[in-house]
Design an enzyme around this catalytic site. Structure first.
Site, PDB file in Angstrom:
ATOM      1  CG  HIS A  92      47.870  41.428  40.656  1.00  0.00           C
ATOM      2  ND1 HIS A  92      47.751  42.773  40.436  1.00  0.00           N
ATOM      3  CD2 HIS A  92      49.110  41.245  41.197  1.00  0.00           C
ATOM      4  CE1 HIS A  92      48.856  43.392  40.821  1.00  0.00           C
ATOM      5  NE2 HIS A  92      49.701  42.481  41.284  1.00  0.00           N
ATOM      6  CB  SER A 126      51.659  44.325  43.125  1.00  0.00           C
ATOM      7  OG  SER A 126      52.012  44.381  41.771  1.00  0.00           O
ATOM      8  CG  ASP A 164      45.614  44.946  39.124  1.00  0.00           C
ATOM      9  OD1 ASP A 164      45.716  43.757  38.813  1.00  0.00           O
ATOM     10  OD2 ASP A 164      46.448  45.554  39.842  1.00  0.00           O
TER      11      ASP A 164
END
Length: 758
Positions: free
Chosen positions: A92, A271, A55
């Protein structure tokens, strides 16, 4: 090829804990995966498992992950430079890692923690600050994660099945790594409906795609769907739907480091759904390492998913909704490992063993089975209570009087001129179970009723004939009843005080008492007045046995006895008896299915030596002592859980004092103390299976004692008196301590009866 991360399509900063507008991040999971806290406890929070997050990186000092970030964490990008290593400059990656493995805290945001709160987190930064990267960055991240010990890799980013990515997936799968990929937020069919080719079979077995649902378990408006596309692996292919799970991806609370170091945000997107599945894989593999070895963790989740459509073919929900609670329950056929090392289907393997008073409730065996290791179809070990495989006799039955059951009897006795008599009797049907355990076994609901069904519900009426000549010689034959009293009369003489008491004490006749209900015969004869010989033979009902009805491996038994007593003095007689018992699928009265899990040997032989003495004390008083010592052969048990049974020893003895003409002419008062048959030494070898740190089973053998927990003592007071020339009244009070050789089981029984002759 360029890859764009699947960032949450909406999020809002949550500045203060008290101003949270969304449910905490795990509360939204609880509705779909059950009791998360219980599963986390069982799996130790996923400790020992490394989760890799490919990520935007990770803020290793964030309270959710601090102290559990793997040392191999690094920048995996090859198309851009990471100025601060794997540091998350987007937010994120940290949110995804916290959802998968955030630690437990008591704040409003995460009072139920991440899915795997004790797992180690490996961060391989492959996306830049804007959430972008190329397939080469992703492929390199996958390879680095596999090389650094990841067991499951989370990819909350666009699935781009380029050659580089496919090769990386195959490489990771060859190291038994599971890959969980977010399904995408385009509200369309996954991968545009195109087939993914080039995967190995191992990779296809370790690959999961995840879509998103909301609080009502309806597909999120943004979530992609599996559609009808396929994954091709060698010569086989499967649809995306067969590899697709749904998880909650709406309003998930997780760190929002882009708004501040300790700020949380509400995130939505596939996600967020993907790391829930990733955490579930970690919990499964932490609990059952065999899933990693066999590559079946993904199949467990797919099989246990809650069906939201046509499971495995549904173009919207795929295999269904993640159900972690169900994934932690046995799936498919449950088996046990037998003494020979084979797996036996537990649901099809019956064979309840019914104990006898000689071994009591078989408490050590029941305890050994109470936490027994079983396996499901995925070779996962579970602890199960199999103590129900040992059925015990009911409390009511154990409280029954130790002498043979009394029933209304139709009988006739004819006296011969010059001495002697002949008698015939019949009663209501009697089965072996009632003969051994007492009337309570077959009467009424509950344990007794169950035991009666197990021990022989096919009843037979009692028919008995006895012939006594002028010298006192006795011959009796019967079918369907007991045989111990008949042998005692043959041994001591009919209607004698010694025969009456020996029939109650049941030591010299102990083995015959374990083979009743079929044909029986006893003969006794005086030789010159000083010596008396006796012989007896008895069997259970050989057509129906004493085991389960219709069971071709039923339990049956035969017993023989030969004895003699001699007058030592005018008032003292001393006797000895040798008896034998041959049991098929039985052990000292315990019965079992010869093909069942608790078979103790096809055939068992027991031998008993007993000594009996009767001493006249004068004034109509007599003292009777009876003792027996029993030895039983050992046996190899066969294909169940028991490997073998050692030779056994047992004993039984008693002492009785009888007074004739106690209160009136012809009456008899007696007091007896009795220790019924009890195993004193012997054990069995029980197969017990454990699993190692790789989840592989290893079977050893545990020695389990067959000595009962209690040591029964009976106190028996009996009185019989004539009521005129044609009737007799009898009463018997019995007090029992440790009834049935079960510690602490005590009771009393009173029996009254009247015999009339007409």
């Amino acid at each position: 090829m360029h890859a764009r991360l699947l960032a949450g399509i909406s999020f809002a900063a949550l500045v203060l804990a008290g101003q949270a507008s969304a449910a905490d991040k795990s509360a939204t999971w609880q509705a779909q995966i059950g009791d998360t806290a219980s599963v986390q406890t069982q799996a130790k929070g996923g400790a020992g498992v490394t989760i890799a997050v490919i990520d935007t990186g990770l803020v290793s000092t964030n309270s959710e992950v601090s102290g559990r970030v793997a040392g191999g964490s690094a920048c995996a990008a090859v198309t851009f430079t990471c100025s601060n290593g794997y540091y998350d400059d987007n937010g994120h990656g940290t949110a995804v890692a916290a959802i998968a493995a955030g630690k437990y805290t008591s704040t409003i945001y995460n009072s139920m923690s991440g899915v795997a709160p004790a797992a180690t987190i490996l961060s391989d930064k492959s996306l830049n600050a804007s959430g972008s990267g190329y397939d080469s960055d992703i492929a390199n991240g996958i390879r680095k994660a596999a090389d650094n010990g990841a067991q499951v890799i989370n990819l909350s980013l666009t699935f781009t099945p380029t050659t580089a990515v496919i090769n990386a997936i195959n490489y990771a799968a060859s190291k038994n790594v599971v890959l969980v990929w977010a399904g995408g937020n385009g509200a369309t069919n996954f991968n545009g409906g195109a087939t993914t080719s080039g995967l190995t079979a191992a990779a296809a077995a370790r690959l999961l795609f995840v879509g998103s649902v909301g609080a009502t378990n309806t597909v999120s408006t943004f979530s992609n769907k599996p559609g009808t596309g396929k994954v091709s692996a060698g010569t086989t292919s499967t649809t995306y739907a067969n590899l697709w799970l749904m998880a909650n991806g709406e309003n998930i609370v997780a760190p929002g480091i882009q708004f501040g170091s300790s700020v949380y945000a509400s995130w939505s997107g596939t996600s967020m759904a993907a790391p829930e599945v990733t955490g579930a894989v970690a919990l499964l593999e932490a609990t059952w390492p065999i899933l990693r070895t066999n590559g079946t963790a993904t199949t467990v989740l797919l099989k246990s998913a809650t069906d939201l459509g046509a499971k495995g073919v549904d173009a919207t929900y795929g295999s269904g909704l993640l159900n972690l609670a169900a994934a932690f329950q046995p799936i498919g056929t449950t088996t046990v490992t037998t003494a020979t090392g084979t797996q036996t289907n537990l649901t099809l393997s019956g064979g309840v063993m019914v104990t006898s008073s000689a071994i009591g409730e078989a408490t050590p065996l029941r305890q050994a089975l109470s936490g027994y290791t079983i396996f499901d179809s995925f070779s996962r070990n579970f602890s199960a209570d199999l103590s129900h495989l040992v059925a015990t006799v009911s409390s009511d039955s154990l409280m029954a009087l130790p002498s043979e059951p009394t029933r209304p009897v139709a009988s006739a006795r004819t006296y011969f001129t010059g001495g002697g008599w002949a008698a015939a009797a019949t009663t209501r049907p009697l089965n072996f179970a009632e003969g051994v355990w007492g009337d309570g076994l077959a009467a009424g609901p509950g344990e007794g009723d169950l035991a009666a069904r197990l021990m022989g519900q096919r009843e037979r009426g009692l028919t008995a004939m006895t012939l006594v000549d002028a010298r006192g010689d006795v011959m009796s034959v019967s079918r369907g009843g007991g045989s111990t009293s008949a042998f005692a009369e043959a041994f001591w003489g009919a209607d004698s005080a010694a025969a009456d008491q020996a029939g109650r004490l049941q030591a010299s006749t102990v083995l015959m008492g374990l083979a009743q209900g079929g044909y029986a015969t006893s003969v006794g004869a005086n030789l010159g007045g000083r010596v008396r010989l006796a012989a007896g033979w008895t069997e259970t009902d050989q057509q129906y046995g004493v085991g389960l009805i219709g069971d071709r491996t039923r339990s049956t038994a035969r017993a023989t006895a030969i004895g003699a007593n001699v007058a030592v003095t005018s008032g003292w007689r001393l006797g000895a008896t040798w008896s034998s018992l041959s049991e098929s699928n039985g052990l000292l009265g315990a019965t079992y299915d010869g093909a069942g899990l608790l078979a103790l040997g096809d055939h068992r032989d027991s031998r008993a030596i007993s000594l009996t003495s009767t001493l006249g004390l004068g004034g109509g008083r007599s003292l009777i002592a009876d003792a027996a010592w029993v030895s039983t052969s050992g046996a190899t048990a066969g294909g169940g859980l028991v490997r073998d049974v050692s030779p056994l020893t047992a004993r039984a003895f008693g002492l009785a004092l009888a007074q004739d003409d106690a209160f009136r002419a012809g009456d008899r008062l007696s007091l007896g103390v009795r220790k019924p048959l009890r195993v004193t030494s012997g054990q069995l070898s029980l197969a017990t299976t454990t699993v190692d740190d790789q989840g592989l089973p290893h079977t050893a053998f545990e020695t389990v004692s067959l000595v009962p927990s209690g040591d029964e003592t009976d106190l028996d007071l009996a009185y019989a008196a004539p009521l005129g020339p044609d009737a007799t009244v009898a009463a018997q009070l019995s007090l029992r301590s440790d009834a049935g050789n079960v510690a602490g089981r005590n009771g009393a029984a009173l029996r009254l009866g009247v015999t009339s002759r007409f």
